[in-house]
Design a protein around this motif. Structure first.
Motif, PDB file in Angstrom:
ATOM      1  N   ASP A   1       0.706  -1.076   0.106  1.00 48.77           N
ATOM      2  CA  ASP A   1       0.074  -0.151   0.102  1.00 48.77           C
ATOM      3  C   ASP A   1       1.028   1.377  -0.022  1.00 48.77           C
ATOM      4  O   ASP A   1       0.255   2.273   0.246  1.00 48.77           O
ATOM      5  CB  ASP A   1      -1.020   0.272   1.011  1.00 48.77           C
ATOM      6  CG  ASP A   1      -1.808  -1.165   1.357  1.00 48.77           C
ATOM      7  OD1 ASP A   1      -2.121  -1.624   0.037  1.00 48.77           O
ATOM      8  OD2 ASP A   1      -2.187  -1.715   2.447  1.00 48.77           O
ATOM      9  N   GLY A   2       2.010   0.948  -0.116  1.00 49.83           N
ATOM     10  CA  GLY A   2       2.887   2.271  -0.157  1.00 49.83           C
ATOM     11  C   GLY A   2       3.281   2.940   1.176  1.00 49.83           C
ATOM     12  O   GLY A   2       2.408   3.662   1.644  1.00 49.83           O
ATOM     13  N   TYR A   3       4.341   2.883   1.885  1.00 55.15           N
ATOM     14  CA  TYR A   3       4.790   3.655   2.875  1.00 55.15           C
ATOM     15  C   TYR A   3       5.473   4.640   2.824  1.00 55.15           C
ATOM     16  O   TYR A   3       6.604   4.588   1.995  1.00 55.15           O
ATOM     17  CB  TYR A   3       5.228   2.437   4.033  1.00 55.15           C
ATOM     18  CG  TYR A   3       5.599   3.067   5.286  1.00 55.15           C
ATOM     19  CD1 TYR A   3       4.629   3.053   6.333  1.00 55.15           C
ATOM     20  CD2 TYR A   3       6.504   3.979   5.438  1.00 55.15           C
ATOM     21  CE1 TYR A   3       4.741   3.544   7.743  1.00 55.15           C
ATOM     22  CE2 TYR A   3       6.501   4.503   6.737  1.00 55.15           C
ATOM     23  CZ  TYR A   3       5.926   4.293   7.702  1.00 55.15           C
ATOM     24  OH  TYR A   3       6.090   4.668   9.108  1.00 55.15           O
ATOM     25  N   ASN A   4       5.378   5.862   3.299  1.00 55.84           N
ATOM     26  CA  ASN A   4       6.204   6.755   3.205  1.00 55.84           C
ATOM     27  C   ASN A   4       6.223   7.750   4.129  1.00 55.84           C
ATOM     28  O   ASN A   4       5.160   7.836   5.034  1.00 55.84           O
ATOM     29  CB  ASN A   4       6.160   7.810   1.730  1.00 55.84           C
ATOM     30  CG  ASN A   4       4.645   8.097   1.705  1.00 55.84           C
ATOM     31  OD1 ASN A   4       3.965   8.773   2.605  1.00 55.84           O
ATOM     32  ND2 ASN A   4       4.008   7.801   0.605  1.00 55.84           N
ATOM     33  N   SER A   5       7.369   8.430   4.546  1.00 57.41           N
ATOM     34  CA  SER A   5       7.378   9.309   5.693  1.00 57.41           C
ATOM     35  C   SER A   5       8.297  10.406   5.599  1.00 57.41           C
ATOM     36  O   SER A   5       9.630  10.086   5.047  1.00 57.41           O
ATOM     37  CB  SER A   5       7.987   8.554   6.830  1.00 57.41           C
ATOM     38  OG  SER A   5       7.595   9.140   8.310  1.00 57.41           O
TER      39      SER A   5
ATOM     40  N   PHE B   1       7.071   4.586  13.992  1.00 57.08           N
ATOM     41  CA  PHE B   1       6.384   4.728  12.804  1.00 57.08           C
ATOM     42  C   PHE B   1       7.231   5.616  11.785  1.00 57.08           C
ATOM     43  O   PHE B   1       6.878   5.830  10.733  1.00 57.08           O
ATOM     44  CB  PHE B   1       4.931   5.014  12.782  1.00 57.08           C
ATOM     45  CG  PHE B   1       4.548   6.631  13.211  1.00 57.08           C
ATOM     46  CD1 PHE B   1       4.527   7.549  11.943  1.00 57.08           C
ATOM     47  CD2 PHE B   1       4.449   7.065  14.516  1.00 57.08           C
ATOM     48  CE1 PHE B   1       4.202   8.723  12.325  1.00 57.08           C
ATOM     49  CE2 PHE B   1       4.217   8.419  14.758  1.00 57.08           C
ATOM     50  CZ  PHE B   1       4.074   9.313  13.571  1.00 57.08           C
ATOM     51  N   LYS B   2       7.937   6.441  12.436  1.00 52.98           N
ATOM     52  CA  LYS B   2       9.042   7.313  11.707  1.00 52.98           C
ATOM     53  C   LYS B   2      10.240   6.871  11.465  1.00 52.98           C
ATOM     54  O   LYS B   2      11.156   7.544  11.344  1.00 52.98           O
ATOM     55  CB  LYS B   2       8.845   8.804  12.287  1.00 52.98           C
ATOM     56  CG  LYS B   2       7.604   9.368  12.396  1.00 52.98           C
ATOM     57  CD  LYS B   2       7.772  10.964  12.454  1.00 52.98           C
ATOM     58  CE  LYS B   2       8.200  11.841  11.356  1.00 52.98           C
ATOM     59  NZ  LYS B   2       7.266  12.259  10.214  1.00 52.98           N
TER      60      LYS B   2
ATOM     61  N   VAL C   1      15.413  14.882  -0.787  1.00 51.98           N
ATOM     62  CA  VAL C   1      15.755  16.091  -0.029  1.00 51.98           C
ATOM     63  C   VAL C   1      14.790  17.215  -0.508  1.00 51.98           C
ATOM     64  O   VAL C   1      14.827  17.416  -1.835  1.00 51.98           O
ATOM     65  CB  VAL C   1      17.092  16.526  -0.103  1.00 51.98           C
ATOM     66  CG1 VAL C   1      17.191  17.853   0.518  1.00 51.98           C
ATOM     67  CG2 VAL C   1      17.663  15.187   0.538  1.00 51.98           C
ATOM     68  N   THR C   2      13.849  17.727   0.058  1.00 54.86           N
ATOM     69  CA  THR C   2      12.777  18.717  -0.278  1.00 54.86           C
ATOM     70  C   THR C   2      12.438  19.510   0.578  1.00 54.86           C
ATOM     71  O   THR C   2      12.639  19.601   1.994  1.00 54.86           O
ATOM     72  CB  THR C   2      11.528  17.640  -0.782  1.00 54.86           C
ATOM     73  OG1 THR C   2      10.465  18.422  -1.250  1.00 54.86           O
ATOM     74  CG2 THR C   2      11.194  16.758   0.370  1.00 54.86           C
ATOM     75  N   ASN C   3      11.732  20.745   0.195  1.00 56.64           N
ATOM     76  CA  ASN C   3      11.180  21.779   1.148  1.00 56.64           C
ATOM     77  C   ASN C   3       9.667  21.494   1.060  1.00 56.64           C
ATOM     78  O   ASN C   3       9.067  22.093   1.975  1.00 56.64           O
ATOM     79  CB  ASN C   3      11.415  23.019   0.463  1.00 56.64           C
ATOM     80  CG  ASN C   3      12.818  23.695   0.961  1.00 56.64           C
ATOM     81  OD1 ASN C   3      13.187  23.532   2.073  1.00 56.64           O
ATOM     82  ND2 ASN C   3      13.641  24.108  -0.145  1.00 56.64           N
ATOM     83  N   ASP C   4       9.120  20.389   0.403  1.00 54.58           N
ATOM     84  CA  ASP C   4       7.603  20.584   0.381  1.00 54.58           C
ATOM     85  C   ASP C   4       7.282  19.435   1.344  1.00 54.58           C
ATOM     86  O   ASP C   4       7.941  18.125   1.550  1.00 54.58           O
ATOM     87  CB  ASP C   4       7.219  19.898  -0.811  1.00 54.58           C
ATOM     88  CG  ASP C   4       7.694  20.728  -2.120  1.00 54.58           C
ATOM     89  OD1 ASP C   4       7.366  21.960  -1.742  1.00 54.58           O
ATOM     90  OD2 ASP C   4       7.852  20.411  -3.215  1.00 54.58           O
ATOM     91  N   TYR C   5       6.208  19.507   2.192  1.00 52.88           N
ATOM     92  CA  TYR C   5       5.601  18.458   3.110  1.00 52.88           C
ATOM     93  C   TYR C   5       4.875  17.678   2.314  1.00 52.88           C
ATOM     94  O   TYR C   5       3.843  18.012   1.645  1.00 52.88           O
ATOM     95  CB  TYR C   5       4.949  19.176   4.205  1.00 52.88           C
ATOM     96  CG  TYR C   5       4.268  18.018   5.177  1.00 52.88           C
ATOM     97  CD1 TYR C   5       5.186  17.645   5.977  1.00 52.88           C
ATOM     98  CD2 TYR C   5       3.023  17.710   5.172  1.00 52.88           C
ATOM     99  CE1 TYR C   5       4.855  16.607   7.043  1.00 52.88           C
ATOM    100  CE2 TYR C   5       2.593  16.617   5.832  1.00 52.88           C
ATOM    101  CZ  TYR C   5       3.383  16.095   6.817  1.00 52.88           C
ATOM    102  OH  TYR C   5       3.157  15.277   7.714  1.00 52.88           O
ATOM    103  N   LYS C   6       5.647  16.178   2.095  1.00 50.49           N
ATOM    104  CA  LYS C   6       4.598  15.299   1.074  1.00 50.49           C
ATOM    105  C   LYS C   6       4.031  14.353   1.810  1.00 50.49           C
ATOM    106  O   LYS C   6       3.534  13.407   1.277  1.00 50.49           O
ATOM    107  CB  LYS C   6       5.644  14.644   0.436  1.00 50.49           C
ATOM    108  CG  LYS C   6       6.613  15.633  -0.621  1.00 50.49           C
ATOM    109  CD  LYS C   6       7.249  15.020  -1.558  1.00 50.49           C
ATOM    110  CE  LYS C   6       7.808  15.903  -2.692  1.00 50.49           C
ATOM    111  NZ  LYS C   6       8.296  15.557  -3.943  1.00 50.49           N
ATOM    112  N   GLY C   7       3.761  14.656   3.009  1.00 47.53           N
ATOM    113  CA  GLY C   7       2.722  13.532   3.950  1.00 47.53           C
ATOM    114  C   GLY C   7       3.459  12.547   4.182  1.00 47.53           C
ATOM    115  O   GLY C   7       4.575  12.211   3.716  1.00 47.53           O
ATOM    116  N   GLY C   8       2.863  11.520   4.866  1.00 43.65           N
ATOM    117  CA  GLY C   8       3.244  10.001   5.214  1.00 43.65           C
ATOM    118  C   GLY C   8       2.080   9.180   5.395  1.00 43.65           C
ATOM    119  O   GLY C   8       0.922   9.754   5.679  1.00 43.65           O
TER     120      GLY C   8
END
Lengths: 211, 282
Positions: free
Chosen positions: A135-139, A180-181, A191-198
């Motif tokens: 289901d795709g995990y990202n953080s 969970f983090k 590496v980004t300045n955008d908050y891409k959620g998790g």
């Protein structure tokens, strides 16, 4: 019990406020307590939103860590290349958002060393990890935590190559964050300045969730 | 022997009334009650995610729906609880309320008042003075309140506050401490609410500041003997056990509180008390 949408909106706002407060009180020099190896929790728990049978099975030889975003060198890294980087071991307490905790031993390369090697813009706000979990995990990880001396690209658990249960081929061990983090089965970092959620953050867990 | 110092508030008011619970106490009391209930109900939901014992809390009495929702409630209500708690502690010390109302606590006093309470002989005539059992319970629950916040903080920030975690003997023990404090608070809450209902004028005092809901010119004026502690004099005899304000004030006989006359309604209120009575006996 109470789940009117206005209450929910207010709670989200407070959670964002809590992100800011926690970032403000976070001292990047404060180290997570370390423990003697005799205190390591055995067996160390497996915990995920799926059963162990559903954990990603990754072939190490085919796997490459993808590097994206605000970095000078976007080349992908093979496991062999990563294994050659200097590694350090830590015995720290893993604290789950559920409340339980366990002491484990993780060995790998400090993330801040790797960020330096790839020429990351460390003024950026986040390092965003994408993982192979179903289901795709990202953080997202805030940059100050990414640069914390104990934040680690982990290749070994208890001196053995990271087993499947604990995130083979690579996990990010962040002893200053809730479990969970601490992404496992990492595929890429950006590496980004955008908050891409998790994965969990989007469902309502506080995004900073750090100690 | 006694001299009266009338406060500004009293001087401005034509018909001063005896304020048992000053307004700041009433505000922090009810804000605390609200925040605490949110903390307890969301805390139960959080507990259910990884129970310390072989039971969980029924979903019908928890707040948040699931772990994530409960954490949002818990970490929102904590601000209310903490800010309100700090205001309470600061004012409690600054106004001298803690010193005046909660001290001294003597073992003899506690034993005597416990006996009196259990035989329904405890006086509730003067709501502005706490009996020894109240002093002990209120001091105890304030301490528990401090400990539950500190153990909670140590679980929230175990790295930044690792010294605090060590003070509790480790992260795992801090969880048990946090739970135990919750259990003590819930136990206190049950007793406290039951006693407030048994002595309804204490509940009125915490709602409107006075024992009765009267604001007219017939209001009773403060009795100097209220603060005359050493003499053992009792004030509020006139209206003890009755809701109507006395029309003829100042007829007090300074009689000794005798057990037979001490069964009165009044006074079992959380963190309650006077402090701003506007009347000082020196």
């Amino acid at each position: 019990m109470v789940d009117s949408s206005s209450a929910e909106e207010l709670l989200k706002k407070v959670s964002k406020f809590n992100d800011a407060v926690q970032a403000w009180i976070f001292n990047p020099d404060a180290l997570a307590p370390t423990f003697p190896e005799s205190m390591i929790t055995k067996p160390f728990p497996f915990n995920a939103y799926y059963d162990l049978d559903d954990a990603p099975e990754i072939a190490g030889a085919d796997w490459k860590l993808e590097v994206r975003g605000l970095v000078d060198n976007k080349k992908s890294w093979t496991l062999d290349e990563l294994y050659k980087l200097p590694q350090v071991k830590q015995v720290t307490r893993h604290i789950c958002v559920e409340g339980w905790s366990a002491i484990g031993s993780w060995t790998g390369t400090p993330l801040r060393d790797f960020l330096k090697i790839i020429g990351a813009d460390t003024r950026a706000k986040y390092v965003w990890f994408q993982c192979a979990d179903k289901d795709g995990y990202n953080s997202p990880l805030d940059m100050r935590t990414a640069l914390h001396p104990q934040t680690q690209m982990t290749f070994k658990f208890a001196d053995q190559i990271l087993p499947r249960a604990y995130g083979f081929p690579m996990k990010i061990r962040v002893p200053t964050k809730l479990g969970f983090k601490n992404p496992k089965y990492v595929l890429s970092m950006e590496v980004t300045n955008d908050y891409k959620g998790g994965y969990w953050e989007d469902q309502g867990y506080n995004s900073f969730s750090g100690s | 022997m006694t001299s009266l110092a009338v406060s500004d508030h009293q001087a401005e008011t034509a018909t001063p009334a005896k304020v048992i619970q000053p307004v700041w106490v009433r505000i922090v009391h009810w804000v605390n009650a609200f925040a605490m209930i949110l903390m307890i109900m969301s805390g139960w939901q959080i507990y259910n995610a990884s129970p310390l014992f072989s039971f969980t809390f029924s979903h019908s009495i928890t707040l948040g729906g699931w772990l994530g929702g409960a954490l949002l409630w818990h970490f929102a209500a904590m601000w209310l609880l903490m800010v309100n708690g700090l205001v309470y502690l600061a004012l409690g010390f600054a106004t001298g309320r803690f010193r005046k109302k909660l001290l001294p606590i003597t073992p003899g006093g506690v034993i005597a008042d416990t006996k009196a309470a259990l035989t329904f002989k405890l006086s509730h005539d003067d709501l502005s003075k706490y009996n020894s059992v109240q002093k002990l319970l209120y001091t105890g629950i304030i301490t528990v309140g401090v400990v539950i916040v500190l153990s909670g903080l140590s679980m929230w920030k175990p790295v930044q506050l690792h010294w605090l975690v060590s003070l509790f003997g480790g992260y795992d023990i801090a969880r048990y401490v946090h739970f135990t404090c919750m259990a003590l608070i819930v136990a206190f809450l049950v007793i406290h609410v039951a006693l407030a209902l048994l002595v309804p004028k204490s509940l009125r005092a915490m709602l409107i500041g006075r024992e009765g809901g009267y604001y007219g010119s017939s209001q009773k004026t403060p009795d100097p003997r209220c603060r005359q502690e050493a003499a053992g004099a009792r004030c509020g005899e006139d209206d003890a056990g009755a809701d109507a304000p006395p029309l003829h004030h100042g007829r007090h006989q300074p009689r000794r509180a005798d057990a037979a006359h001490r069964l009165r309604r009044g006074r079992f209120v959380v963190g309650g008390g006077i402090a701003e009575e506007g009347l000082e006996v020196q």
